[in-house]
Structures are given as structure tokens and as C-alpha cells.
Design a protein around this motif. Sequence first.
Motif, short mmCIF file in Angstrom:
data_model
loop_
_atom_site.label_atom_id
_atom_site.label_comp_id
_atom_site.label_asym_id
_atom_site.label_seq_id
_atom_site.Cartn_x
_atom_site.Cartn_y
_atom_site.Cartn_z
N PRO A 1 0.82 -1.22 0.00
CA PRO A 1 0.00 0.00 0.00
C PRO A 1 0.85 1.26 0.00
O PRO A 1 0.52 2.24 -0.69
N ALA A 2 1.93 1.26 0.76
CA ALA A 2 2.80 2.44 0.82
C ALA A 2 3.37 2.75 -0.56
O ALA A 2 3.39 3.91 -1.00
N ALA A 3 3.86 1.70 -1.26
CA ALA A 3 4.44 1.91 -2.58
C ALA A 3 3.38 2.34 -3.59
O ALA A 3 3.59 3.27 -4.39
N LEU A 4 2.24 1.68 -3.56
CA LEU A 4 1.18 1.99 -4.52
C LEU A 4 0.60 3.38 -4.30
O LEU A 4 0.16 4.04 -5.25
N ASP A 5 0.61 3.84 -3.04
CA ASP A 5 0.04 5.15 -2.74
C ASP A 5 1.05 6.28 -2.86
O ASP A 5 0.72 7.44 -2.59
N GLY A 6 2.30 5.95 -3.25
CA GLY A 6 3.23 7.02 -3.61
C GLY A 6 4.38 7.30 -2.68
O GLY A 6 5.19 8.18 -2.95
N LEU A 7 4.50 6.56 -1.56
CA LEU A 7 5.64 6.77 -0.69
C LEU A 7 6.91 6.21 -1.32
O LEU A 7 6.86 5.20 -2.04
N LEU A 8 8.05 6.86 -1.05
CA LEU A 8 9.33 6.43 -1.60
C LEU A 8 10.35 6.28 -0.48
O LEU A 8 10.24 6.90 0.58
N LEU A 9 11.36 5.44 -0.71
CA LEU A 9 12.47 5.34 0.22
C LEU A 9 13.08 6.72 0.44
O LEU A 9 13.29 7.47 -0.51
N GLY A 10 13.38 7.02 1.68
CA GLY A 10 14.00 8.30 1.99
C GLY A 10 13.03 9.41 2.31
O GLY A 10 13.44 10.48 2.77
N ASP A 11 11.73 9.19 2.07
CA ASP A 11 10.74 10.21 2.44
C ASP A 11 10.80 10.43 3.95
O ASP A 11 10.82 9.48 4.73
N GLN B 1 -8.40 6.65 4.27
CA GLN B 1 -7.27 7.47 3.86
C GLN B 1 -6.66 8.21 5.06
O GLN B 1 -7.37 8.71 5.92
N VAL B 2 -5.33 8.25 5.08
CA VAL B 2 -4.59 8.99 6.10
C VAL B 2 -3.76 10.04 5.37
O VAL B 2 -3.05 9.73 4.41
N SER B 3 -3.85 11.27 5.82
CA SER B 3 -3.07 12.34 5.19
C SER B 3 -1.67 12.36 5.78
O SER B 3 -1.46 12.14 6.97
N LEU B 4 -0.70 12.62 4.91
CA LEU B 4 0.69 12.71 5.32
C LEU B 4 1.28 14.02 4.85
O LEU B 4 0.97 14.50 3.75
N LEU B 5 2.14 14.59 5.68
CA LEU B 5 3.01 15.68 5.26
C LEU B 5 4.42 15.12 5.29
O LEU B 5 4.87 14.64 6.32
N ILE B 6 5.09 15.14 4.15
CA ILE B 6 6.43 14.57 4.06
C ILE B 6 7.40 15.60 3.49
O ILE B 6 6.99 16.63 2.94
N ILE B 7 8.68 15.31 3.65
CA ILE B 7 9.71 16.08 2.98
C ILE B 7 10.44 15.11 2.05
O ILE B 7 10.95 14.09 2.49
N ARG B 8 10.42 15.44 0.77
CA ARG B 8 11.08 14.60 -0.23
C ARG B 8 12.13 15.44 -0.96
O ARG B 8 11.80 16.43 -1.60
N GLN B 9 13.38 15.04 -0.80
CA GLN B 9 14.49 15.76 -1.41
C GLN B 9 14.44 17.25 -1.07
O GLN B 9 14.65 18.11 -1.91
N GLY B 10 14.14 17.52 0.21
CA GLY B 10 14.17 18.89 0.68
C GLY B 10 12.90 19.69 0.49
O GLY B 10 12.81 20.82 0.96
N SER B 11 11.90 19.12 -0.21
CA SER B 11 10.67 19.86 -0.49
C SER B 11 9.49 19.22 0.22
O SER B 11 9.33 18.00 0.19
N PRO B 12 8.63 20.02 0.88
CA PRO B 12 7.44 19.47 1.54
C PRO B 12 6.41 19.01 0.52
O PRO B 12 6.24 19.62 -0.53
N MET B 13 5.71 17.93 0.83
CA MET B 13 4.68 17.39 -0.04
C MET B 13 3.55 16.83 0.82
O MET B 13 3.77 16.37 1.93
N ASN B 14 2.34 16.88 0.28
CA ASN B 14 1.19 16.26 0.91
C ASN B 14 0.81 15.00 0.14
O ASN B 14 0.75 15.01 -1.08
N LEU B 15 0.60 13.89 0.88
CA LEU B 15 0.18 12.63 0.28
C LEU B 15 -0.95 12.04 1.11
O LEU B 15 -1.21 12.48 2.23
N THR B 16 -1.60 11.03 0.55
CA THR B 16 -2.55 10.24 1.34
C THR B 16 -2.21 8.76 1.14
O THR B 16 -1.78 8.36 0.06
N ILE B 17 -2.39 7.99 2.19
CA ILE B 17 -2.16 6.55 2.12
C ILE B 17 -3.33 5.87 2.81
O ILE B 17 -3.89 6.40 3.77
N THR B 18 -3.70 4.71 2.29
CA THR B 18 -4.79 3.94 2.89
C THR B 18 -4.23 2.65 3.47
O THR B 18 -3.91 1.71 2.72
#
Length: 213
Positions: A140-150, A179-196
Motif C-alpha cells: 500500500p505504501a508503494a502503490l500510494d506514492g511513498l518512496l524510500l528516503g521520504d 485514507q490517512v493524510s501525510l506531510l512529508i519532505i522529499r528531497q528537501g521539499s514538503p509534499m502532501n500525500l494520502t495513504i490507505t
Amino acid sequence: MVAPNVKAETMRLMDRRSALEAEMDGIIAALSAPGGAGITGSLVDAEGFPRADIDIPAVLAQRRKLGELRNDHKDVTNKIEKNLEVLHSTRLTRNEQSIPRSSGISAPLHGGLSQNDPMEEDLVTRLPFAMIDDIADGSPAALDGLLLGDEIVKFGSVEAGGRLQERLVSEALTSEDNQVSLLIIRQGSPMNLTITPRKWHGRGLMGCHFRIL
């Protein structure tokens, strides 16, 4: 208003933690180099004699230093978390005071930040507390867009503070199939994602591992 020295101290502590992490990474890399002794590897050969292929005193010194750095890192992280609790508390108090009692509007648990205090916004809302250091293909994490290092700044209602691992597990379990909302930093930039979080063919509900920072 949060005392400026609390913010300044937190910024210094964050810089200190980054420096400690860089120093630890250097020692780990040196110990883990090909032919090295490793972080916990044996210093004697198969016959029980001191290994002749490594500098044993140097390895012992590096391991001792790594242990000291890890303790310092833990202490600094605890101080940062305490300061963040102060910043959170002050922010919430300010939000409650800014709403007139006669308005009939209740102050939200996690109200908006002051438009005039960008430093507090950076400290309170942009400090990552965990990093994705393992993620399974097809999870689910991979399919919903999370990446290593996030780097995770917020996971649902979980932000920096105590009992993070316990709170993360609880948040995932109580949010299964939602759905759970996430605030992440990816390569120095903030991003909003959701994961189920959901059941899949692998372990857990998300198929990733959070390393607490």
C-alpha cells in the motif's frame, strides 16, 4: 508569544543533531568498509587471537566514539521534542485566545499557525520525526506514492513527540481502509500525500518501515 530563546535553542539543537548524524555516518562507513571490523564484528580470528588485518585500538576507539555520539544524539532529540511541546502548547493557547468567547466557535485542536511567525511554522510543522527506510514492492505504501528516503513530518494526527512508534502503529490500525493524510519532505521539499492502510499479501497494513529520527 514563544520566547525567542526557545526557538533559537531549538534551531541550534537541530543543527547539532545534523552534525552528530553526519559524524555517526562517517564512523559507520569506516567500520563497515570492505575488510573492516564492522560495528559489532569480532576482533579475534577463528583461533581466538587478535585479528592482524585490522587496527584493533582504532576500531575500539571508533566504536566507543559511536556509542558516545548515539547517546548525545538521543539527548539532543529529547531536548528538541521538549522544545517542540512548548511551541505546540504556545501555538494552541494563542489560537484559543484569538477566538472571541461570544463567537460560538470552538478552537480546533490543531489550529492554524500565526501568519507572522514563519520560524515557528518551520519548527513546529516541518521537523521530520521519521524516515521511510524500507518499502515493499506492491505494498500500500508503494502503490500510494511513498518512496524510500521520504521524511515524515505528520502522519494523520501523529507529529513529533513521545511514544512515536506506538502512536504510528495505533494510527495505522485505527485507520484501516481509510485514507490517512501525510506531510512529508522529499528531497528537501514538503509534499502532501494520502495513504490507505489496508491488508495486502505482505506484512502489516502498509508494507513500509518508519525509522524514528
